[in-house]
Design a protein around this motif. Sequence first.
Motif, PDB file in Angstrom:
ATOM      1  N   GLU A   1       0.837  -1.208   0.000  1.00 63.41           N
ATOM      2  CA  GLU A   1       0.000   0.000   0.000  1.00 63.41           C
ATOM      3  C   GLU A   1       0.869   1.254   0.000  1.00 63.41           C
ATOM      4  O   GLU A   1       0.588   2.226  -0.689  1.00 63.41           O
ATOM      5  CB  GLU A   1      -0.916   0.032   1.229  1.00 63.41           C
ATOM      6  CG  GLU A   1      -2.139  -0.846   1.137  1.00 63.41           C
ATOM      7  CD  GLU A   1      -3.138  -0.418   0.068  1.00 63.41           C
ATOM      8  OE1 GLU A   1      -2.878   0.525  -0.703  1.00 63.41           O
ATOM      9  OE2 GLU A   1      -4.191  -1.073  -0.012  1.00 63.41           O
TER      10      GLU A   1
ATOM     11  N   ARG B   1       2.178   1.926  -3.341  1.00 62.84           N
ATOM     12  CA  ARG B   1       1.132   2.520  -4.191  1.00 62.84           C
ATOM     13  C   ARG B   1       1.028   4.012  -3.906  1.00 62.84           C
ATOM     14  O   ARG B   1       0.973   4.830  -4.826  1.00 62.84           O
ATOM     15  CB  ARG B   1      -0.211   1.827  -3.928  1.00 62.84           C
ATOM     16  CG  ARG B   1      -1.348   2.320  -4.809  1.00 62.84           C
ATOM     17  CD  ARG B   1      -2.657   1.612  -4.480  1.00 62.84           C
ATOM     18  NE  ARG B   1      -3.110   1.832  -3.110  1.00 62.84           N
ATOM     19  CZ  ARG B   1      -3.666   2.947  -2.666  1.00 62.84           C
ATOM     20  NH1 ARG B   1      -3.876   3.957  -3.489  1.00 62.84           N
ATOM     21  NH2 ARG B   1      -4.032   3.056  -1.399  1.00 62.84           N
TER      22      ARG B   1
ATOM     23  N   THR C   1      -6.205  -7.117  -2.452  1.00 64.40           N
ATOM     24  CA  THR C   1      -7.425  -6.711  -3.162  1.00 64.40           C
ATOM     25  C   THR C   1      -8.635  -6.781  -2.227  1.00 64.40           C
ATOM     26  O   THR C   1      -9.469  -5.866  -2.208  1.00 64.40           O
ATOM     27  CB  THR C   1      -7.629  -7.614  -4.403  1.00 64.40           C
ATOM     28  OG1 THR C   1      -6.433  -7.600  -5.178  1.00 64.40           O
ATOM     29  CG2 THR C   1      -8.797  -7.139  -5.251  1.00 64.40           C
TER      30      THR C   1
ATOM     31  N   GLN D   1      -8.348  -3.992   0.471  1.00 65.47           N
ATOM     32  CA  GLN D   1      -8.680  -2.664  -0.066  1.00 65.47           C
ATOM     33  C   GLN D   1     -10.205  -2.469  -0.129  1.00 65.47           C
ATOM     34  O   GLN D   1     -10.701  -1.363  -0.008  1.00 65.47           O
ATOM     35  CB  GLN D   1      -8.084  -2.498  -1.472  1.00 65.47           C
ATOM     36  CG  GLN D   1      -6.583  -2.282  -1.448  1.00 65.47           C
ATOM     37  CD  GLN D   1      -5.932  -2.369  -2.815  1.00 65.47           C
ATOM     38  OE1 GLN D   1      -6.538  -2.844  -3.777  1.00 65.47           O
ATOM     39  NE2 GLN D   1      -4.687  -1.929  -2.913  1.00 65.47           N
ATOM     40  N   GLU D   2     -10.918  -3.573  -0.304  1.00 62.88           N
ATOM     41  CA  GLU D   2     -12.369  -3.500  -0.444  1.00 62.88           C
ATOM     42  C   GLU D   2     -13.082  -3.457   0.906  1.00 62.88           C
ATOM     43  O   GLU D   2     -13.990  -2.663   1.126  1.00 62.88           O
ATOM     44  CB  GLU D   2     -12.838  -4.750  -1.204  1.00 62.88           C
ATOM     45  CG  GLU D   2     -14.176  -4.612  -1.846  1.00 62.88           C
ATOM     46  CD  GLU D   2     -14.146  -3.709  -3.054  1.00 62.88           C
ATOM     47  OE1 GLU D   2     -13.134  -3.688  -3.779  1.00 62.88           O
ATOM     48  OE2 GLU D   2     -15.141  -2.988  -3.258  1.00 62.88           O
TER      49      GLU D   2
ATOM     50  N   LYS E   1      -7.788  -5.156 -11.225  1.00 60.56           N
ATOM     51  CA  LYS E   1      -7.242  -4.608  -9.975  1.00 60.56           C
ATOM     52  C   LYS E   1      -6.278  -5.623  -9.346  1.00 60.56           C
ATOM     53  O   LYS E   1      -5.210  -5.256  -8.842  1.00 60.56           O
ATOM     54  CB  LYS E   1      -8.405  -4.308  -9.021  1.00 60.56           C
ATOM     55  CG  LYS E   1      -8.038  -3.684  -7.697  1.00 60.56           C
ATOM     56  CD  LYS E   1      -7.777  -2.221  -7.873  1.00 60.56           C
ATOM     57  CE  LYS E   1      -7.496  -1.487  -6.586  1.00 60.56           C
ATOM     58  NZ  LYS E   1      -8.661  -1.143  -5.809  1.00 60.56           N
TER      59      LYS E   1
ATOM     60  N   ASN F   1      -2.414  -4.980  -8.461  1.00 61.74           N
ATOM     61  CA  ASN F   1      -1.898  -5.227  -7.110  1.00 61.74           C
ATOM     62  C   ASN F   1      -0.736  -6.223  -7.104  1.00 61.74           C
ATOM     63  O   ASN F   1       0.079  -6.235  -6.183  1.00 61.74           O
ATOM     64  CB  ASN F   1      -3.014  -5.730  -6.192  1.00 61.74           C
ATOM     65  CG  ASN F   1      -3.925  -4.601  -5.737  1.00 61.74           C
ATOM     66  OD1 ASN F   1      -3.529  -3.435  -5.757  1.00 61.74           O
ATOM     67  ND2 ASN F   1      -5.143  -4.943  -5.329  1.00 61.74           N
TER      68      ASN F   1
END
Length: 307
Positions: A23, A26, A138, A141-142, A274, A278
């Motif tokens: 993260e 990113r 993933t 993140q959701e 996505k 990732n």
Amino acid sequence: MANLFSLNDLTLTEITGILDRAEHIREMGESGWMPSNHTLVANLFFEPSTRTRFSFETAEKRLGYQILNFSSQSSSTQKGESLYDTVRTMEAIGAKAVVIRHKEEGFFRQLEGLDLQILNAGDGAGNHPTQALLDLLTIRQEFMMFRGLTVAIIGDLRYSRVARSDSEILTRLGCRVLLSGPEEWKNTDLPGKYVSVDEAVEAADVVIMLRIQHERHEQAMRMSREAYHNRYGLTKKRAGQMKQGSIIMHPGPVNRGVEMDSELVESPQSRYFKQIHNGVLVRMAALEWAIHPDSQAVHSSRVPESI
Ligand code: CP
């Protein structure tokens, strides 16, 4: 330094650290690239790959590593050289790490003790730890957390290394794992509860559809592609029964119209691309974790239960 064979060898704190580091990478954008690093890393792919191979290579470039790309077709393995001697050669050349995909389950056991780090990019039907890491990122993140989520893993459970790596780590993290697929591809070694495809899809926060591993089957699939799609695939009708806020994932490559309806691959619920994005982030973090364990990758600010 550390090897990455299976996520079962990592503590939840280390896994959290890798996800947090991904993260952070990113958030840093291009300023997170480190082009002055002279670490030599070799990518040894003995099985076909697009996502894993190119995202590892991208990750290595962004970390500034010097890359040795290997093609099994034009290497001395064609003259009978073993995997052990190939990796020993990479060690002698000065590689600090090797990323290996190989059809032999547990290939890495014969390489333990060599003076370089080994990252498993998929061992037969065994494990695919970096795919599991990108799937975790993933999902996190959701939903921001794992505990209490219901994750359905559907399809070729017997031959899929993704099914093993995902079901094991998701169970460790407190998810309820539901499994479904054809009877002949059932795998009772996996943690999770077997239910019908419809039950799994309707109950899940995350639906992970698996690729049919034709190359590992001893016999050709008995069903037609259409029959598989209707009985075990994510059809548009089934996707319509998914819970609000739930997402669709697939490790790729996807057989459109078989494991899932082609339109669903790029639907708002899908995280297919996505996941691929990732993949670069977690592979940067995993390479750092393996080669430079004193980097931020092993230090997480979160308690494992909340990852
Ligand atoms: N998910 C995955 O391993 O894809 P590739 O085979 O393209 O690397």
